[in-house]
Design a protein around this motif. Structure first.
Motif, PDB file in Angstrom:
ATOM      1  N   GLN A  21      -4.040 101.226  75.149  1.00  0.00           N
ATOM      2  CA  GLN A  21      -4.551 101.235  76.521  1.00  0.00           C
ATOM      3  C   GLN A  21      -3.702 100.385  77.470  1.00  0.00           C
ATOM      4  OE1 GLN A  21      -8.529  99.871  75.839  1.00  0.00           O
ATOM      5  NE2 GLN A  21      -8.882 101.496  74.363  1.00  0.00           N
ATOM      6  N   SER A  22      -2.649  99.771  76.940  1.00  0.00           N
ATOM      7  CA  SER A  22      -1.776  98.952  77.791  1.00  0.00           C
ATOM      8  C   SER A  22      -0.960  99.851  78.706  1.00  0.00           C
ATOM      9  CB  SER A  22      -0.813  98.129  76.921  1.00  0.00           C
ATOM     10  OG  SER A  22      -1.475  97.063  76.312  1.00  0.00           O
ATOM     11  N   GLN A  23      -0.960  99.511  79.980  1.00  0.00           N
ATOM     12  CA  GLN A  23      -0.169 100.263  80.962  1.00  0.00           C
ATOM     13  C   GLN A  23       1.309 100.273  80.609  1.00  0.00           C
ATOM     14  OE1 GLN A  23      -1.298 101.795  83.820  1.00  0.00           O
ATOM     15  NE2 GLN A  23      -3.382 101.381  83.096  1.00  0.00           N
ATOM     16  N   THR A  24       1.762  99.178  80.011  1.00  0.00           N
ATOM     17  CA  THR A  24       3.203  99.008  79.797  1.00  0.00           C
ATOM     18  C   THR A  24       3.697  99.647  78.498  1.00  0.00           C
ATOM     19  OG1 THR A  24       2.655  96.878  78.851  1.00  0.00           O
ATOM     20  CG2 THR A  24       3.394  96.870  81.123  1.00  0.00           C
ATOM     21  N   VAL A  25       2.776 100.156  77.679  1.00  0.00           N
ATOM     22  CA  VAL A  25       3.197 100.721  76.387  1.00  0.00           C
ATOM     23  C   VAL A  25       3.456 102.215  76.547  1.00  0.00           C
ATOM     24  CG1 VAL A  25       2.479 101.215  74.018  1.00  0.00           C
ATOM     25  CG2 VAL A  25       1.995  98.978  75.027  1.00  0.00           C
ATOM     26  N   ARG A  26       4.683 102.642  76.209  1.00  0.00           N
ATOM     27  CA  ARG A  26       4.924 104.088  76.288  1.00  0.00           C
ATOM     28  C   ARG A  26       5.300 104.682  74.933  1.00  0.00           C
ATOM     29  NH1 ARG A  26      10.178 105.037  76.365  1.00  0.00           N
ATOM     30  NH2 ARG A  26      11.485 103.229  76.774  1.00  0.00           N
ATOM     31  N   GLY A  27       5.339 103.828  73.922  1.00  0.00           N
ATOM     32  CA  GLY A  27       5.519 104.338  72.568  1.00  0.00           C
ATOM     33  C   GLY A  27       4.852 103.362  71.618  1.00  0.00           C
ATOM     34  N   LEU A  28       3.944 103.866  70.769  1.00  0.00           N
ATOM     35  CA  LEU A  28       3.237 102.978  69.846  1.00  0.00           C
ATOM     36  C   LEU A  28       3.445 103.504  68.431  1.00  0.00           C
ATOM     37  CD1 LEU A  28       1.314 100.527  69.592  1.00  0.00           C
ATOM     38  CD2 LEU A  28      -0.611 102.096  69.915  1.00  0.00           C
ATOM     39  N   TYR A  29       3.836 102.604  67.524  1.00  0.00           N
ATOM     40  CA  TYR A  29       4.129 102.954  66.140  1.00  0.00           C
ATOM     41  C   TYR A  29       3.379 101.984  65.236  1.00  0.00           C
ATOM     42  CZ  TYR A  29       7.967 105.314  68.466  1.00  0.00           C
ATOM     43  OH  TYR A  29       8.689 106.116  69.297  1.00  0.00           O
ATOM     44  N   CYS A  30       2.995 102.455  64.050  1.00  0.00           N
ATOM     45  CA  CYS A  30       2.351 101.537  63.114  1.00  0.00           C
ATOM     46  C   CYS A  30       2.834 101.803  61.694  1.00  0.00           C
ATOM     47  CB  CYS A  30       0.828 101.655  63.197  1.00  0.00           C
ATOM     48  SG  CYS A  30      -0.016 100.433  62.166  1.00  0.00           S
ATOM     49  N   ALA A  31       3.252 100.719  61.032  1.00  0.00           N
ATOM     50  CA  ALA A  31       3.680 100.796  59.633  1.00  0.00           C
ATOM     51  C   ALA A  31       2.672 100.017  58.788  1.00  0.00           C
ATOM     52  CB  ALA A  31       5.078 100.184  59.469  1.00  0.00           C
ATOM     53  N   SER A  32       1.937 100.637  57.920  1.00  0.00           N
ATOM     54  CA  SER A  32       2.031 102.030  57.588  1.00  0.00           C
ATOM     55  C   SER A  32       0.875 102.855  58.154  1.00  0.00           C
ATOM     56  CB  SER A  32       2.072 102.164  56.063  1.00  0.00           C
ATOM     57  OG  SER A  32       1.080 101.352  55.481  1.00  0.00           O
ATOM     58  N   GLY A  33      -0.026 102.209  58.921  1.00  0.00           N
ATOM     59  CA  GLY A  33      -1.111 102.964  59.540  1.00  0.00           C
ATOM     60  C   GLY A  33      -2.194 103.374  58.558  1.00  0.00           C
ATOM     61  N   ASN A  34      -3.195 104.071  59.078  1.00  0.00           N
ATOM     62  CA  ASN A  34      -4.276 104.667  58.281  1.00  0.00           C
ATOM     63  C   ASN A  34      -4.849 105.814  59.126  1.00  0.00           C
ATOM     64  OD1 ASN A  34      -6.425 103.750  60.009  1.00  0.00           O
ATOM     65  ND2 ASN A  34      -6.483 101.772  58.966  1.00  0.00           N
ATOM     66  N   PRO A  35      -5.793 106.614  58.585  1.00  0.00           N
ATOM     67  CA  PRO A  35      -6.239 107.799  59.345  1.00  0.00           C
ATOM     68  C   PRO A  35      -6.806 107.475  60.733  1.00  0.00           C
ATOM     69  CG  PRO A  35      -6.899 108.001  57.067  1.00  0.00           C
ATOM     70  CD  PRO A  35      -6.345 106.601  57.218  1.00  0.00           C
ATOM     71  N   GLY A  36      -7.377 106.291  60.909  1.00  0.00           N
ATOM     72  CA  GLY A  36      -7.881 105.923  62.237  1.00  0.00           C
ATOM     73  C   GLY A  36      -6.729 105.553  63.160  1.00  0.00           C
ATOM     74  N   ILE A  37      -5.820 104.753  62.655  1.00  0.00           N
ATOM     75  CA  ILE A  37      -4.664 104.298  63.442  1.00  0.00           C
ATOM     76  C   ILE A  37      -3.770 105.471  63.813  1.00  0.00           C
ATOM     77  CG2 ILE A  37      -2.533 102.921  63.339  1.00  0.00           C
ATOM     78  CD1 ILE A  37      -4.000 100.970  61.471  1.00  0.00           C
ATOM     79  N   ASP A  38      -3.610 106.412  62.866  1.00  0.00           N
ATOM     80  CA  ASP A  38      -2.644 107.500  63.075  1.00  0.00           C
ATOM     81  C   ASP A  38      -3.006 108.389  64.258  1.00  0.00           C
ATOM     82  OD1 ASP A  38      -1.487 106.373  60.908  1.00  0.00           O
ATOM     83  OD2 ASP A  38      -1.922 108.005  59.507  1.00  0.00           O
ATOM     84  N   ARG A  39      -4.235 108.301  64.752  1.00  0.00           N
ATOM     85  CA  ARG A  39      -4.605 109.077  65.937  1.00  0.00           C
ATOM     86  C   ARG A  39      -4.125 108.404  67.229  1.00  0.00           C
ATOM     87  NH1 ARG A  39     -10.683 109.801  65.526  1.00  0.00           N
ATOM     88  NH2 ARG A  39     -10.730 109.142  63.358  1.00  0.00           N
ATOM     89  N   LEU A  40      -3.776 107.110  67.109  1.00  0.00           N
ATOM     90  CA  LEU A  40      -3.367 106.346  68.297  1.00  0.00           C
ATOM     91  C   LEU A  40      -1.878 106.017  68.294  1.00  0.00           C
ATOM     92  CD1 LEU A  40      -6.169 103.634  68.084  1.00  0.00           C
ATOM     93  CD2 LEU A  40      -6.110 105.547  69.684  1.00  0.00           C
ATOM     94  N   ALA A  41      -1.332 105.882  67.088  1.00  0.00           N
ATOM     95  CA  ALA A  41       0.045 105.395  66.957  1.00  0.00           C
ATOM     96  C   ALA A  41       0.820 106.320  66.023  1.00  0.00           C
ATOM     97  CB  ALA A  41       0.037 103.974  66.380  1.00  0.00           C
ATOM     98  N   ASN A  42       2.115 106.445  66.263  1.00  0.00           N
ATOM     99  CA  ASN A  42       2.947 107.253  65.367  1.00  0.00           C
ATOM    100  C   ASN A  42       3.056 106.541  64.026  1.00  0.00           C
ATOM    101  OD1 ASN A  42       3.995 109.244  67.412  1.00  0.00           O
ATOM    102  ND2 ASN A  42       4.614 107.300  68.345  1.00  0.00           N
ATOM    103  N   PRO A  43       2.668 107.212  62.947  1.00  0.00           N
ATOM    104  CA  PRO A  43       2.751 106.550  61.643  1.00  0.00           C
ATOM    105  C   PRO A  43       4.200 106.375  61.184  1.00  0.00           C
ATOM    106  CG  PRO A  43       1.901 108.797  61.405  1.00  0.00           C
ATOM    107  CD  PRO A  43       2.072 108.559  62.869  1.00  0.00           C
TER     108      PRO A  43
END
Ligand code: AMP
Ligand code: GLY
Length: 441
Positions: A21-43
């Protein structure tokens, strides 16, 4: 900016949710993520322990800020490695992470900086520790010096249990090398409180207070877990205490760390015992707590990425943090058997009743009350497209409302809609605060 979050639990889901939800974020990635995170961030299919892999990913993808969730990569020096390559990272260096990874380091630093904490002694030698205990009356706490997955601390009401805890750690090496050194400290009474501060090496901003529920069963019974629930703010303690903790604990700690050449950047998680006017630090952690991060992120207002970047760049002096005055609470749904052995791969049902578009009476009620409910994934996986359990702590049902009572009933209403075989939760999250509010209304 492009942000990479390192981790895969409820804490990282809450961080990704707020960062998305940050205005300044235009790409979000998560290592290694999970099914909830993967909907918001590129795994990103890299383990949080794979520091060289993460460094390469951040470089190849021009990541502007890396945010580290768990302590293990910090203890292994991920921040040192990123700093060396000129990459921005939110989290302390390996030397500064000793505030969490070595209890004797933290205790000695507190003594040097005049930070209030229980009297203590440090031992590398079993016989010397045994003699100390034999000469000591009253309850003590025996702590393995190193990281022991939250299991290295024994509160010992009598000399026999203290002697057993000491032998367990030092002789039997129940916690491996973490127990080669022990801290023995005076046992304190009072109420426990967690406080979080965003730190940039010199300056600190309060991120709020929380109370955790470590024991697995209601009434603080049963073995300790990673945390079965948390709420924020803590009505028993007000803004004046927050100022005292900043002044008497956080700032002197930052000054002492800087003087040693190990300045602390990241989030300082202070575990405290409060007894009337007396405050004492029980421990430091050098990361967000889990589940504490979940209610904290619900309350956080503003641009999280900007705030974390300001901390990483040493310019918090000109930054501010705003927290919603509402109450937020997380109730953890755990696998049957946790914190002991548990099965994985059990189907999870009912999440769509909270998160789906389908209208329901509860959703209408929440909307009318201004209540927000969000489910953070801690230990879940997808199997053939279906959501299944994949850890001891499975989901954190988190709600924010005008009052703690409303937040609690929303979180429990939500928690009851989710089903999986063996599911268990504590029913008394926030009870202490509710009792306090009832007594003082
Ligand atoms: P720590 O990991 O050092 O925070 O310890 C884990 C838990 O042990 C704390 O949350 C407290 O419940 C308890 N504990 C630690 N130190 C003390 C102390 N000096 N007196 C009483 N309880 C303590
Ligand atoms: N919930 C306690 C911790 O994260 O250390």
């Amino acid at each position: 900016m492009k942000v990479l979050v390192v981790g895969k639990g409820g804490r990282e889901h809450a961080l990704c949710w707020r960062l998305s939800q940050s205005q300044t974020v235009r790409g979000l990635y998560c290592a290694s993520g999970n099914p909830g995170i993967d909907r918001l961030a590129n795994p990103v299919a890299l383990s949080p322990a794979d520091i060289q892999g993460l460094l390469g990913f951040a470089r190849d993808n021009s990541i502007d800020l890396t945010v580290v969730g768990p302590e293990e990569p910090l203890a292994a020096g991920i921040a040192d490695e990123f700093n060396r390559h000129g990459l921005r990272i939110f989290g302390p260096t390996r030397a500064a992470a000793q505030l969490e990874t070595s209890k004797s380091f933290a205790k000695n630093l507190m003594r040097e900086a005049g930070v209030p904490t229980a009297d203590f002694a440090v031992f590398d030698d079993f016989e010397a520790a045994r003699r100390y205990l034999a000469a000591h009356r009253g309850p003590v706490v025996v702590k393995a010096d190193g990281l022991a997955l939250g299991k290295g601390v024994s509160v010992c009401p009598d000399p026999e249990s203290a002697m057993r805890a000491l032998a367990d750690a030092m002789e039997r090496r129940r916690f491996g090398e973490a127990g080669a050194r022990v801290v023995i400290e005076q046992c304190l009474g009072g109420e426990e409180l967690s406080f979080f501060a965003l730190c940039d090496g010199e300056n600190a901003l309060a991120l709020g207070m929380c109370q955790d529920h470590k024991a697995v069963f209601d009434g603080d019974r049963g073995p300790n877990t990673g945390g079965m629930g948390a709420y924020s703010p803590v009505p028993q303690f007000g803004a004046a205490l927050e100022e005292r903790i900043l002044d008497e604990v956080v700032r002197p700690t930052l000054r002492a760390m800087k003087a040693r050449g190990t300045e602390f950047r990241g989030v300082l998680f202070v575990g405290l015992m409060i007894d009337g006017e007396q405050i004492d630090v029980l421990e430091f952690n050098v990361r967000f707590g889990d589940p504490e991060c979940q209610p904290l992120m619900m309350r956080f207002q503003g641009d999280l990425a900007e705030a974390l970047l300001a901390a990483a760049e040493g310019r918090l002096e000109r930054a501010a943090v705003n927290l919603s005055p509402s109450s937020a609470v997380a109730v953890v749904l755990a696998s049957g058997g946790y914190p002991g052995d548990y099965r994985k791969g059990i189907p999870i049902a009912g999440l769509e009743r909270i998160e789906g578009a389908e209208p329901s009476e509860l959703k209408v009620k929440w909307a009318l009350d201004g209540t927000r409910v969000k489910v953070f994934h801690a230990g879940t996986a997808l199997r053939d497209g279906a959501l299944v359990t994949d850890g001891g702590r499975v989901l954190g049902v988190t709600a924010m409302a005008r009052t703690l009572g409303q937040a609690l009933s929303a979180a429990y209403d939500g928690a009851d809609l989710i089903q999986f075989e063996g599911k268990h939760m504590r029913r008394d999250i926030g009870r202490r605060a509710l009792d306090y509010l009832a007594r003082n209304s």
